[in-house]
Enzyme design. Structure first.
Site, mmCIF file in Angstrom:
data_model
loop_
_atom_site.group_PDB
_atom_site.id
_atom_site.type_symbol
_atom_site.label_atom_id
_atom_site.label_comp_id
_atom_site.label_asym_id
_atom_site.label_seq_id
_atom_site.Cartn_x
_atom_site.Cartn_y
_atom_site.Cartn_z
ATOM 1 N NE ARG A 45 0.213 1.798 3.572
ATOM 2 C CZ ARG A 45 0.982 1.965 3.877
ATOM 3 N NH1 ARG A 45 2.253 1.441 3.750
ATOM 4 N NH2 ARG A 45 0.967 3.538 4.195
ATOM 5 N N GLY A 46 0.727 2.360 -0.035
ATOM 6 C CA GLY A 46 1.396 3.450 -0.246
ATOM 7 C C GLY A 46 1.123 4.270 -1.871
ATOM 8 C CB ALA A 47 0.613 6.624 -3.812
ATOM 9 C CD GLN A 198 -2.534 2.362 7.082
ATOM 10 O OE1 GLN A 198 -3.802 2.708 7.966
ATOM 11 N NE2 GLN A 198 -3.613 2.870 5.508
ATOM 12 C CG ASP A 239 -3.242 8.037 -0.805
ATOM 13 O OD1 ASP A 239 -2.735 8.441 0.351
ATOM 14 O OD2 ASP A 239 -2.532 6.724 -1.174
ATOM 15 C CE LYS A 250 -4.897 5.973 4.587
ATOM 16 N NZ LYS A 250 -6.200 4.897 3.813
HETATM 17 O O1 MRU Z 1 -4.462 2.866 2.511
HETATM 18 P P1 MRU Z 1 -3.174 3.338 2.070
HETATM 19 O O2 MRU Z 1 -2.030 2.450 3.307
HETATM 20 O O3 MRU Z 1 -2.453 2.977 0.698
HETATM 21 O O4 MRU Z 1 -2.782 5.220 2.215
HETATM 22 C C1 MRU Z 1 -1.128 5.928 2.353
HETATM 23 C C2 MRU Z 1 -1.257 6.799 2.521
HETATM 24 O O5 MRU Z 1 -2.118 7.828 2.475
HETATM 25 C C3 MRU Z 1 0.317 7.739 2.178
HETATM 26 O O6 MRU Z 1 0.114 9.191 3.006
HETATM 27 C C4 MRU Z 1 0.164 8.109 1.092
HETATM 28 O O7 MRU Z 1 0.347 7.390 0.059
HETATM 29 C C5 MRU Z 1 1.028 8.314 0.319
HETATM 30 S S1 MRU Z 1 2.381 7.466 0.499
HETATM 31 C C6 MRU Z 1 4.278 7.827 0.097
#
Ligand code: MRU
Length: 355
Positions: A45-47, A198, A239, A250
């Protein structure tokens, strides 16, 4: 470096983020459908990590195809891309990465006498290049953002925008890492980040892995700690960033940004250009993923809420750009007005490359 995801000769290997912090377990994706499931189930996960995972998923799908010609393969290629694109709707890096793979495929497909094997090799190389570029972008964000961090003090972050959310080093946590490497004495407050935790599970785990002092806060504690003067800066990832600088991140980020403004604390966003969506004018146009109710009603198998309670579970919110002190990218630091700043920065030659 924490091995979030990795291309191997057997397939794509992922650190299973659903099992952290107690277990470090790896899962191997051997098909593009496996990669899609791994993204949807938030094993990765994470963009930025989602984007590169999808690119590797496309490469994996191509390498496993039984098609013997480019013409017969085209519909299958479209299906691979569509399946991966249908996993999570908010992080624009996913669509950016798949589009880049589509374009590379289209270029290759026009070459006369091109074989499936050559296409497969070239797309694997493209995905691996994106992996290297992502780490380089994180390091560059760190270099640009480090001096914005306090020389000494506490920085609040929300969710996980670290090595686990990228191919390594991290965006928001990359800036913190870079500041620490330059001698700043930083303590991190990690919001636990309900419901998926997270912050509590992942941010705390990876910062402690690097010996960066970290304290986990419940999501409702930041206001009081800000009022007491215990937080000097906030930094988060993103994201999707709209053309006017509105930031989807998030769920809970918006509240933290408003609190930071009220208490005169700078609120920074660190994100690569692949997170900027110039085709979406404002945050109102960003699709917000709704996750299953069970993530809220249960913790593992333990039920937390009474049967019949209504449940909301939007995975992201939008922070209007007026609350954002600066956006740190691999090209440099953007400040309001963001639309103008983005256009000016895009006009400058890019200096980040993979190595
Ligand atoms: O639902 P997730 O865990 O994929 O959400 C992740 C986030 O919101 C992060 O802050 C975002 O993707 C930036 S990651 C460098």
């Amino acid at each position: 470096m924490i091995p979030t995801l990795e291309w191997t000769s057997e397939g794509v290997r992922f650190l299973d983020q659903t099992r952290l912090p107690l277990e470090e377990i790896y899962v191997l994706a051997t098909s593009y459908n496996d990669v899609a499931t791994i993204i949807r189930d938030m094993i990765v996960r994470g963009a930025p990590a989602i984007g590169v995972s999808a690119a590797m998923g496309v490469a994996l799908g191509v390498s496993r195809s039984q098609a013997t010609s480019v013409e017969t393969f085209q519909p299958e290629f479209n299906t691979i891309c569509d399946v991966l694109a249908a996993t999570r709707p908010t992080a624009v890096n996913l669509f950016w990465a798949i589009e880049r793979m589509r374009q590379r495929f289209a270029e290759l497909a026009t070459q006369s006498g091109i074989t499936m094997e050559k296409i497969s090799d070239a797309l694997t190389q493209e995905a691996q290049q994106m992996y290297g570029e992502d780490i380089a972008a994180c390091k560059a964000m760190g270099a640009h953002g480090a001096e914005l961090m306090p020389k000494s003090g506490t920085v609040l972050t929300h969710c996980n925008a670290g090595a686990l959310a990228t191919c390594g080093y991290g965006t928001a946590l990359g800036v913190i890492r870079a500041a620490v490497e330059r001698g700043h004495a930083i303590n991190v407050f990690a919001d636990e980040t309900r419901p998926y935790l997270q912050g509590a599970r992942l941010t705390a785990w990876e910062l402690l892995h690097d010996n960066i002092p970290t304290t986990v806060l419940c999501d409702n504690m930041a206001a009081s700690l800000m009022r007491q003067g215990n937080i000097q800066a906030v930094i988060v990832g993103a994201d999707r960033i709209a053309a006017n600088g509105d930031v989807a991140n998030k769920i809970g980020t918006y509240g933290v940004a408003v609190l930071a403004r009220e208490h005169g604390i700078p609120f920074y966003v660190a994100a690569p250009w692949s997170t900027i969506d110039l085709a979406t004018a404002t945050g109102d146009g960003i699709p917000i993923e709704q996750r299953p109710a069970r993530e809220v009603t249960h913790f593992n198998d333990k039920q937390l809420t009474p049967n019949g309670a209504g449940i909301e579970n939007p995975a992201f919110d939008v922070t209007p750009s007026k609350y954002v002190t600066a956006i740190i990218t691999e090209r440099g630091v953007l400040r309001a007005p963001y639309d103008q700043a983005m256009h000016n920065m895009l006009a400058e030659p890019a200096s980040v490359s993979s190595n």
